[in-house]
Design an enzyme around this catalytic site. Structure first.
Site, PDB file in Angstrom:
ATOM      1  N   SER A  68       0.820  -1.464  -0.154  1.00  0.00           N
ATOM      2  CA  SER A  68       0.216   0.014   0.229  1.00  0.00           C
ATOM      3  C   SER A  68       0.822   0.958   0.083  1.00  0.00           C
ATOM      4  O   SER A  68       0.361   2.341  -0.150  1.00  0.00           O
ATOM      5  CB  SER A  68      -0.968  -0.043   1.287  1.00  0.00           C
ATOM      6  N   LYS A  71       0.600   3.615  -3.244  1.00  0.00           N
ATOM      7  CA  LYS A  71      -0.973   4.094  -3.434  1.00  0.00           C
ATOM      8  C   LYS A  71       0.401   6.010  -3.480  1.00  0.00           C
ATOM      9  O   LYS A  71      -0.323   6.370  -3.992  1.00  0.00           O
ATOM     10  CB  LYS A  71      -1.454   3.848  -1.750  1.00  0.00           C
ATOM     11  N   TYR A 196      -2.376  -1.610 -10.628  1.00  0.00           N
ATOM     12  CA  TYR A 196      -2.106  -1.229  -9.123  1.00  0.00           C
ATOM     13  C   TYR A 196      -1.624  -3.002  -8.865  1.00  0.00           C
ATOM     14  O   TYR A 196      -0.994  -3.185  -7.632  1.00  0.00           O
ATOM     15  CB  TYR A 196      -3.637  -1.867  -9.382  1.00  0.00           C
ATOM     16  N   TYR A 248      -3.742   3.164   7.429  1.00  0.00           N
ATOM     17  CA  TYR A 248      -5.554   2.450   7.740  1.00  0.00           C
ATOM     18  C   TYR A 248      -6.682   2.953   8.511  1.00  0.00           C
ATOM     19  O   TYR A 248      -6.504   4.391   9.020  1.00  0.00           O
ATOM     20  CB  TYR A 248      -5.253   0.891   7.728  1.00  0.00           C
ATOM     21  N   VAL A 266       0.499  -3.516   3.712  1.00  0.00           N
ATOM     22  CA  VAL A 266       0.944  -4.765   4.480  1.00  0.00           C
ATOM     23  C   VAL A 266       1.834  -5.970   4.778  1.00  0.00           C
ATOM     24  O   VAL A 266       2.317  -6.634   5.619  1.00  0.00           O
ATOM     25  CB  VAL A 266      -0.362  -5.861   4.265  1.00  0.00           C
TER      26      VAL A 266
END
Ligand code: GLU
Length: 314
Positions: A68, A71, A196, A248, A266
Site C-alpha cells: 500500500s 498508493k 495496481y 489505514y 501489509v
C-alpha cells in the site's frame, strides 16, 4: 524537562532493541500466499536526514514489497499527469474508518467516489488515470519516479508477489468492476488492476523508503539546494493525505501519537516523512489487525517523542 536526545546510531539501536518485543503482538500477512514468507521477527530502521546523514540499524537490508505504500507514489504520478482537479473528480479526500479493501461505502456514499486514494478502491481509480500508451509504459513511469525519489536505479518488481496478487485479487477486481460500472474508471479495468498489482509488487528496502521520505520532507527536491523534480503542491497533497489516511483505519490515533505523515503497507513497511527534517523507512513484517507493523509503529512513536518530531506538539 527531559534533555533533547541526539539522533545517533547508538540511540537508534536502543530504539530498535526496545521495539523488537512488539513484533510478538502482530502476525505476518498471509492473505496473499507470497507475503506469508516474511520473517515476523525482523525489524529494520533507516533514517535519511535532510542534511545528508543516513543511519541504518537492524535488518534494514530486508527486501520487501511496497504494497500500500505504492498508493502514495501512484497518487503523485496521477497528480503530475492529470492535475489536482481531474484526480479529485474521481477520488475523495476524506478519511474512512473502514478496512483498506472495504466495498461498502462505494455504493452508499459520495456519488460512488472512493473516499480517498489510500484505500484500495481509491488507488485502483488513481491507477486508471495514469497516462501512457500501455500498461508497461505506465508502469515504467511509476518506476522511474521511484528511482528519482530514492536515487536507486536498481528498483525492480517482484514477479512472485505480482503473480500472487493477481491470482488472489478477487476483492480488488470487484472494486474495480464496480467503479467501471459507475463511471469512476473510464479506461480499461483489467489494465488499471494490472498496474495496481504491479505497483504493489515493487521490491524496496528501508533505505529506499527513507530516501522517499526525505524527498517529501524537501518538498519534491533531492536536497534542499536542488531543483524541484516533482511539484511541491503535489507532494504537499500526498503528505496531507498520508497524515489523514496513511495508516489505514488507525490514522487518527497515529496522528495523535506520532504526528507526522506516514504510509504503511501489509508487508510491514512504513514510509514516514518529517517535514524539513528527515525521511524514515521501517520494516517489521508482523502487522496488527488493521495492517500496520506493530514494532514499526512503536519505533515511530518513540522517535516522535524522544526527538520532538510531532508537528503538532513542537
Ligand atoms: N496487496 C494489497 C491489496 O490487497 C495491498 C494491501 C496493503 O498493503 O494494504 O491490494
Amino acid at each position: 524537562v527531559e534533555k533533547v536526545r541526539k539522533l545517533t546510531t547508538e540511540y537508534l539501536e536502543r530504539v530498535l532493541t526496545n521495539s523488537r518485543p512488539y513484533s510478538a503482538q502482530g502476525k505476518v500477512a498471509d492473505y496473499i500466499p507470497e507475503l506469508s514468507k516474511a520473517n515476523p521477527q525482523a525489524l529494520g530502521i533507516t533514517i535519511a536526514t535532510c542534511d545528508g546523514q543516513v543511519i541504518a540499524v537492524g535488518e534494514c537490508d530486508t527486501k520487501f514489497t511496497l504494497q500500500s505504500i505504492s498508493k502514495v507514489i501512484s497518487l503523485i504520478r496521477a497528480l503530475e499527469d492529470c492535475g489536482e482537479e481531474a484526480v479529485f473528480q474521481k477520488v475523495g479526500m476524506e478519511p474512512t474508518g473502514d478496512p483498506f479493501n472495504s466495498i461498502i461505502r462505494l455504493e452508499a456514499l459520495n456519488h460512488h467516489k472512493p473516499l480517498n486514494p489510500m484505500i484500495n478502491a481509491g488507488a485502483i481509480a488513481v491507477a486508471s488515470m495514469i497516462k501512457g500508451k500501455n500498461v508497461e509504459e505506465r508502469f515504467q513511469g511509476i518506476l522511474s519516479l521511484l528511482k528519482t525519489m530514492t536515487g536507486n536505479p536498481k528498483l525492480t518488481m517482484n514477479e512472485e508477489v505480482y503473480q500472487s496478487e493477481k491470482k488472489t485479487g478477487d476483492r480488488n477486481r470487484s472494486l474495480a468492476y464496480f467503479m467501471k460500472s459507475t463511471g469512476i474508471i473510464e479506461t480499461d479495468v483489467e489494465e488499471a488492476l494490472d498496474l495496481y498489482f504491479r505497483f504493489n509488487s515493487i521490491n524496496v528496502q528501508c533505505s529506499d523508503l527513507a530516501k522517499i521520505g526525505c524527498f517529501f520532507a524537501n518538498q519534491g527536491k533531492l536536497s534542499n539546494k536542488q531543483e524541484e523534480l516533482v511539484s511541491a503542491d503535489h507532494i504537499g497533497i500526498a503528505k496531507t493525505i498520508m497524515l489523514t489516511s496513511g495508516m489505514y483505519n488507525a490514522s487518527g490515533e497515529f496522528a495523535i501519537h506520532v504526528g507526522f505523515p506516514a504510509k504503511s503497507g501489509v508487508s510491514g513497511g512504513i514510509l514516514a516523512s518529517v517535514p524539513g527534517q528527515m525521511g524514515i523507512g521501517v520494516i517489521g513484517p508482523a502487522i496488527d489487525e488493521k495492517g500496520n507493523s506493530v514494532a514499526g509503529v512503536h519505533v515511530l512513536k518513540t522517535l516522535s517523542k524522544d526527538l520532538f518530531l510531532n508537528m503538532f506538539r513542537t
